[in-house]
Enzyme design. Structure first.
Site, short mmCIF file in Angstrom:
data_model
loop_
_atom_site.label_atom_id
_atom_site.label_comp_id
_atom_site.label_asym_id
_atom_site.label_seq_id
_atom_site.Cartn_x
_atom_site.Cartn_y
_atom_site.Cartn_z
N ALA A 195 0.68 5.27 8.09
CA ALA A 195 0.63 4.00 8.81
C ALA A 195 1.91 3.19 8.62
CB ALA A 195 -0.58 3.20 8.33
N ASP B 110 4.19 4.20 6.06
CA ASP B 110 4.89 4.95 5.04
C ASP B 110 5.96 5.88 5.58
OD1 ASP B 110 2.99 3.84 3.26
OD2 ASP B 110 1.57 5.41 3.79
N ASP C 292 0.14 5.80 -1.61
CA ASP C 292 -0.39 4.63 -0.92
C ASP C 292 -1.84 4.49 -1.39
OD1 ASP C 292 -0.63 2.55 0.94
OD2 ASP C 292 -1.41 3.90 2.47
N LYS C 293 -2.42 3.29 -1.28
CA LYS C 293 -3.78 3.10 -1.77
C LYS C 293 -4.80 3.30 -0.67
CE LYS C 293 -5.72 -0.95 -2.64
NZ LYS C 293 -7.07 -0.89 -2.02
N ASP D 68 -0.78 7.76 4.30
CA ASP D 68 -1.52 8.11 5.52
C ASP D 68 -0.68 7.93 6.77
OD1 ASP D 68 -1.34 5.40 5.60
OD2 ASP D 68 -3.49 4.99 5.63
#
Length: 1264
Positions: free
Chosen positions: A896, A898, A511-512, A894
């Protein structure tokens, strides 16, 4: 209806299953019972292990409707079998959503019912017990004929028979009705009567997520019935019969310790999960009844359709419910892993004129901004005076979001890994070897006319020797040690079996935001638009001349911030944006709200020092407001929360003193611009946006619209957002800077060196994501990025993909790179350096390609590096697609959005420690991606440890097998205490210390093999078996050729040179019935004992995956101690030890010869394993399995390369299939390497061409 019908449950969903109906058959039951008696209960065990055999042997096939037992089989790759008993319930009605008052006296033809008949079929006894809820309801509605409801329970969910579908169906809740948003308000917001509630509870059950902690006895029975422990029980009985009491007692002791440890771990996990779920599972709630009364009940009594009152001081939600009035501030960290307060607004209720197209069916995913999920924490509410904050219960129990999360933990998918499949095959090979020994022993014993008891015991004993009883404990040790080391690194694991799989990871998705980059965003600047033209960029919005501009008003109002205990809370992006204005936010208190007839709006205003000293007063302002003209306040009247599907949010506000309301919107620039008037969007909008996104900035567009004066407060509360979010005026861009975490570039470089692909999966803008990918090294500076823009079918035109470059390369290049290096023995030219290319696409294009170009999707993911604007389900689909081409996929996020992807990946690691991370196999305390290489390193170390241990245990059993087979030929065997010494003192000590090697300090480009059935591993095991067999056979034959050799008796004396007689009082009085004491036994015992230590050292691999064995001090100490002890008793016999181990004394010169045999054995073993296997065969295996690293130019060939190529040719006969690419992505890479049309050239278009076989095809169109 055919008897052999096959039904599909949960079609198209994750838990899709095949269902077959069966009816109990009395004669089959009797036959099975007789078989159980004849086999001493073993048949019962077999049927317990194999549910499909159990059902097919005791039942006959019938239709699903008439079945009283259903056999279920999962449709995934595991194809697991389950059985469930069909039960019948009597209820006063047949459909949970029908009103009891509308039920007819005849049984209606209804989805969930079967007609009631005087005599019930299939031996069911459905009559409810006296005093049960069903009985009370039936007696209360005695005029109505009871209806039979057929159902079965599977994995904590109930499936009911649906006559309409002719299949069993899962009842989820209110969503089953597919009610529209307006219907939720009009028909379901009044509440249920007590009778309706009790009636629905019959179907939906108690609203409780119950994690039952099994009793120790239940767990014990389940654990003891494991096939392995049954085999151990068989072994212990056999050894006791053969008077090997000490060894049998030792095995029993080990098994008891193993079972106790396992029970403790399982019980602890159950208790932890139970405590987590039970913490807030039962609360008291207020519900609205149909007669407008408010009644307080326990949350366990809630059913779908109940209307609950959300208290103003907050609560923990006991169910999933949709808000129909008021607003709530909720902490959803339990589900999302993100502890940011979220504002939930009431479900829109479109006006009759607006309902066409806007009044969609309610769906928890689509309307999650209006849904309060079970387990989430309602922090505070805002409400109308006289009206309560109400929510309609949608789902209860295990159907809720939290319930599904708990179910995924209670009933996880089995771990599919080649190592475990190969382990079973290897055990079968050992069983086959045991079978040969069994036949040999049987024939030998019969030829020598041994008693029947001896024949049976000795023959069966061979099987117990060949299959090592300590194997499971030994295999688990390495994983336990790895789990402990991960814990020291701050990585916690809830699925230990996945540690081994992590050793195979060759692709990691990141994830970014919050993972590769910092969580927070900093405001870099703003770029306003006036009259359709961009102004110059400005660093700050905190200026006096901008304080009353629409741009700053949008920044100050368009957010979902709220005050909790006096602190401003909400989305970090909203927080940064609001703080950049310098404005103040004020919320009405409960007392202020109570004075008005509606919710008091949240008010924002600039600080006084920013306001002009003499504000202008408009002529059309009322006199009363003119007095307050020195105040400049904006009230937020209504919020349309941010939607990841819509990629925008908006608010309706009113400025103090203004008659008309304003609408402000912010979101993804492309989306916002498309909803604005064309003339207000600057012509160079795309160029300016591209300039910022290429630099890695996160860009947010803002827009404004003045609403009509006829739109009053009440209309705003019910208007659809589509009517507001149209014909906007473009205000400009807000440029946010998202900095990379300091550790990110270094970690990605380590992964790249290790030939592990890295992929970015983000919800951010595509060009921003590409820029960040370049900054962090995921895409090298000279690499080309090809963007795939897909369009769905439209107006009769097929779906199409347009290809374009994200940025133009500085020089012309031919993009013909083969990214997966597969060495070919017939082509040994130097590889040419060619430019790499990467694909990038957004979530919308990804979904279209997945639907219309499935074959193309597999090719795209081979080079896909950036996936932007990806929704949570699209992230999960991407993981599945990568796994579909045989990648071992890691996922780091993180938590959220995912959760799904983290669960689906082979190794999902969450950077959030909140409850949502319970769905992720691994959780890291370190909030950066440095945990990823640590996890892979430990995974590789654990995997190599598993290989070492398995090989060692296989050799241990074979060495012992060889010794016993040789001794059987002279009707001897190893002694009880010899077995005990070998298995306890040597094997267990070595196994549990050889697993302690820590992971190697860095990731290497090699990857360990995934299975035991591979050329090098088999070569290693087979050569060591042959070496051990050879030296034991030499010892066995050579001892008989010694001049001093004779058949040993208690009076034999061949040790005069020591002045030591191997005679004791016991020898004179005891008869050695088993012929244990003889020269052959003693010689083989010495040689085999050293062989165990030799193979342990040979198999205990170090670099490049583990630290060298000499750094494993417990292992070194154990091995050295055992060597010393064995050499001591060999060269300096001690009568007590010799007597205990039943060893006889042999001449000193024979001891020297035995020592020479052992030394030569060790030298040959080390030479074969180190020189032949490690230097040649392993290199061939690794070069075959080498993974290409996308985004990095291949390194120049090393000097070792030429040697490897020669070795490749010389040993090609050892690995005849080595050039066959095993993984599907390798096959695809080979195909693409010879495809002249790949990769697609820029400005070309690929159109979908549907084929009759339902497979996809496509055609590349090059524009003229």
């Amino acid at each position: 209806m055919e008897k052999g019908e096959l039904k599909i449950l949960n079609k198209g969903e994750e838990e899709e299953m095949e269902l077959q109906g069966y009816r109990l058959c009395r004669w089959r039951l009797a036959l099975v019972g007789f078989g159980v008696l004849c086999t001493g209960g073993f048949l019962l065990l077999l049927l317990y292990w194999m549910p499909e055999w159990c059902v097919k042997s005791t039942c006959t096939r019938t239709t699903a409707r008439d079945a009283n037992v259903v056999l279920l089989r999962s449709t995934d790759e595991f194809r697991r079998w389950f059985l469930a008993r069909v039960r019948v319930m009597l209820a006063p009605g047949s459909n949970p959503f029908h009103s009891l008052e509308t039920q007819t006296t005849s049984p209606p033809s209804c989805p969930f019912s079967s007609p009631s008949t005087p005599s019930l079929a299939n031996g069911h006894t459905p009559h409810p017990s006296v005093g049960s809820p069903a009985q009370e309801l039936i007696s209360r509605f005695s005029d109505y004929q009871p209806t039979q409801i057929r159902y079965f329970t599977f994995h904590s969910t109930k499936y009911y028979w649906d006559d309409g579908m002719q299949n069993f169906k899962l009842l989820n809740g209110l969503e089953d009705l597919e009610v529209s948003c307006s219907t939720v308000h009009s028909e379901h917001s009044a509440g249920l009567t007590t009778n309706q509630q009790e009636y629905r509870r019959l179907f939906f059950g108690v609203n409780e997520i119950t994690v039952k902690v099994p009793s120790v006895f239940k767990l014990l029975i389940k654990e003891v019935l494991n096939p392995f422990y049954i085999f151990q029980l068989f072994s212990v009985i056999l050894w006791s019969t053969d008077e090997y009491y000490y060894y049998a007692a030792a095995i029993v002791f080990m098994s008891v310790i193993s079972i106790a440890t396992s029970l403790y771990t399982i019980k602890k996990q159950y208790i932890m999960l139970h405590d987590m779920v039970a913490a807030h599972s039962i609360v008291r709630v207020s519900v609205c009844r149909a007669n407008n009364d408010v009644e307080e009940i326990l949350s366990t009594d809630l059913v779908p359709g109940d209307v609950v009152v959300i208290p103003s001081n907050g609560t923990i939600m006991p169910c999933d419910a949709v808000l129909v009035s008021g607003t709530c501030i909720v902490n959803e960290s339990m589900l999302t892993g993100e502890s940011v307060p979220v504002t939930k607004t009431n479900l829109p209720n479109p006006l009759p004129g607006d309902r066409q197209g806007a009044d969609s069916a309610y769906n928890t995913e689509e309307h999650k901004r209006h849904t309060l999920f079970c387990g989430t924490d309602v922090i505070q509410t805002r409400f109308y005076t006289g009206e309560l904050v109400k929510a309609v219960v949608v789902r209860t129990g295990f159907s809720t979001a939290k319930g599904q999360l708990v179910r995924s933990i209670l009933y996880p998918k089995p771990t599919d890994f080649k190592l475990y499949r190969d382990a079973y095959l290897f055990l079968l090979c050992l069983v086959a070897v045991a079978g040969i020994g069994f036949i040999y022993s049987l024939v030998l014993s019969i030829m020598h006319k041994n008693p029947a008891k001896t024949i049976i015991i000795e023959s069966l004993d061979i099987i117990t020797i060949t299959v090592p009883p300590a194997l499971p404990a030994a295999m688990t040790a390495g994983i336990v040690y790895a789990q402990r080391r991960l814990k020291q690194l701050g990585i916690f694991c809830i699925s230990p079996q996945r540690i081994n799989i992590c050793g195979q990871i060759n692709l990691v998705c990141f994830d970014k935001t919050g993972t590769l980059t910092e969580d927070g965003l900093d405001l870099w600047g703003i770029q306003r638009v006036e009259s359709g033209r961009f102004h110059l960029s400005e660093e700050s919005a905190h200026k006096e001349n901008l304080v009353k501009s629409q741009f700053v008003a949008c920044m100050a109002t368009c957010h979902s911030l709220t005050k909790i205990e006096g602190q401003l809370s909400g989305d970090p992006l909203d927080l940064k944006m609001f703080e950049a204005t310098g404005w103040i936010l004020e919320e009405a208190t409960e007392e202020e709200t109570a004075l008005h007839n509606r919710i008091m709006p949240t008010v924002v205003r600039p600080p006084k020092q920013l306001l002009p000293s003499q504000p202008d007063v408009s002529a059309d302002q009322d006199m009363e407001l003119a007095e307050l003209s020195s105040l400049y306040e904006i009230g937020i009247v209504r919020q349309f929360p941010f939607s990841s599907a819509l990629q925008r949010m908006s608010v309706v506000s009113r400025t103090l003193g203004q008659k008309c309301m304003d609408a402000y919107m912010k979101g993804a620039p492309e989306v916002v611009a498309s909803l604005c008037k064309t003339e207000t969007v600057p012509e160079d909008f795309s160029e300016v946006l591209e300039r910022y996104t290429k630099q890695g900035f996160r860009v947010i567009a803002v827009a404004h619209r003045r609403l009509g004066s006829k739109l009053n407060w009440h209309k705003v509360q019910n208007i659809n957002r589509d009517n507001i979010e149209a014909n906007m005026e473009f205000l400009g861009l807000i440029i946010m800077q998202n900095k990379l975490k300091a550790e990110t570039p270094g970690v990605l470089q380590d992964l790249r060196r290790a030939n592990i692909r890295t992929v970015m999966v983000t919800g951010d803008n595509m060009l921003t994501a590409i820029s960040v990918a370049r900054d962090c090294g995921m895409i090298a500076p000279g690499d080309t990025v090809i963007i795939a823009d897909a369009l769905p079918p439209h107006d009769g035109q097929a779906a199409k993909i347009t290809w374009r470059y994200a940025d133009k390369p500085s020089r012309k290049t031919q993009l013909e790179e083969i990214n997966i290096s597969l060495e070919d023995e017939d082509h040994v030219e130097e590889p040419t350096t060619q430019e790499m290319y990467h694909f990038a696409m957004n979530g919308k294009s990804f979904s279209i390609i997945a639907e219309h170009f499935p074959d193309m999707l597999q090719k795209l993911v081979l080079h896909g590096t950036v996936f932007a604007r990806m929704a949570p389900d699209q992230k999960t689909l991407l993981i599945e697609t990568l796994q579909g081409v045989d990648y071992f996929v890691g996922m780091c996020g993180d938590g959220a959005n995912d959760c799904g992807a983290l669960k689906r990946a082979h190794g999902g690691i969450s950077l959030s420690e909140l409850e949502a991370s319970v769905a992720s196999p691994f959780t890291s305390r370190t909030p950066n991606i440095s945990c990823v290489p640590n996890l892979i390193r430990e995974g590789r170390a654990a995997l190599i440890t598993s290989f070492c241990v398995f090989k060692f245990m296989a050799l241990y059993s074979i060495i012992q097998y060889i010794s016993v087979i040789l001794l059987y030929s002279i009707f001897s065997n190893l002694g009880d205490f010899q077995f005990l010494f070998i298995d306890i003192a040597i094997i267990l000590l070595i196994v549990f210390t050889m697993s302690l090697n820590p992971a190697w300090k860095e990731l290497v480009s090699r990857r360990p093999p995934s299975g035991l059935i591979s050329g090098p591993l088999l070569f290693s095991v087979l050569t060591q078996i042959l070496i051990c067999l050879g030296f034991q056979t030499i010892t066995f034959l050579w001892v008989k050729r010694q001049p001093w050799y004779e058949v040993w008796t208690p009076d034999t004396d061949v040790c005069n040179q020591f002045g030591h007689l191997n005679v004791s009082d016991l020898n004179n009085t005891e008869v050695d019935e088993h012929n244990i004491q003889n020269f052959e036994n003693t010689s083989l015992f010495y040689v085999s004992s050293f062989q165990y230590l030799i193979v342990a050292i040979v198999f205990s691999k170090g670099k490049p995956f583990r630290q060298p064995s000499y750094k494993n001090y417990p292992f070194v100490l154990s091995a050295v101690s055992l060597y010393f002890f064995l050499l001591f008793i060999m060269f300096y016999p001690v009568e007590g030890i010799d007597h205990f181990l039943e060893i006889v004394c042999v001449p000193f010169e024979w001891r020297i010869r035995l020592f020479l045999i052992i030394v030569v054995n060790a030298a040959v073993s080390v030479l074969v394993e180190t020189c032949i296997l490690d230097i040649i065969l392993w290199k061939l295996a690794f070069s075959r399995d080498k993974q290409a690293n996308y985004g990095v130019t291949p390194a120049a060939p090393t000097p070792q390369g030429a040697t490897d190529l020669q070795a490749d040719k010389c040993f090609s006969w050892l690995c005849p299939r080595r050039m066959m690419a095993k993984a599907r992505y390798m096959h695809l890479a080979q195909e693409l390497s010879v495809d002249p049309d790949w990769p697609p050239k820029p400005t070309t278009t690929t159109e979908a061409k549907p084929c009759p076989e339902n497979s996809s095809a496509y055609e590349i169109i090059i524009p003229s």
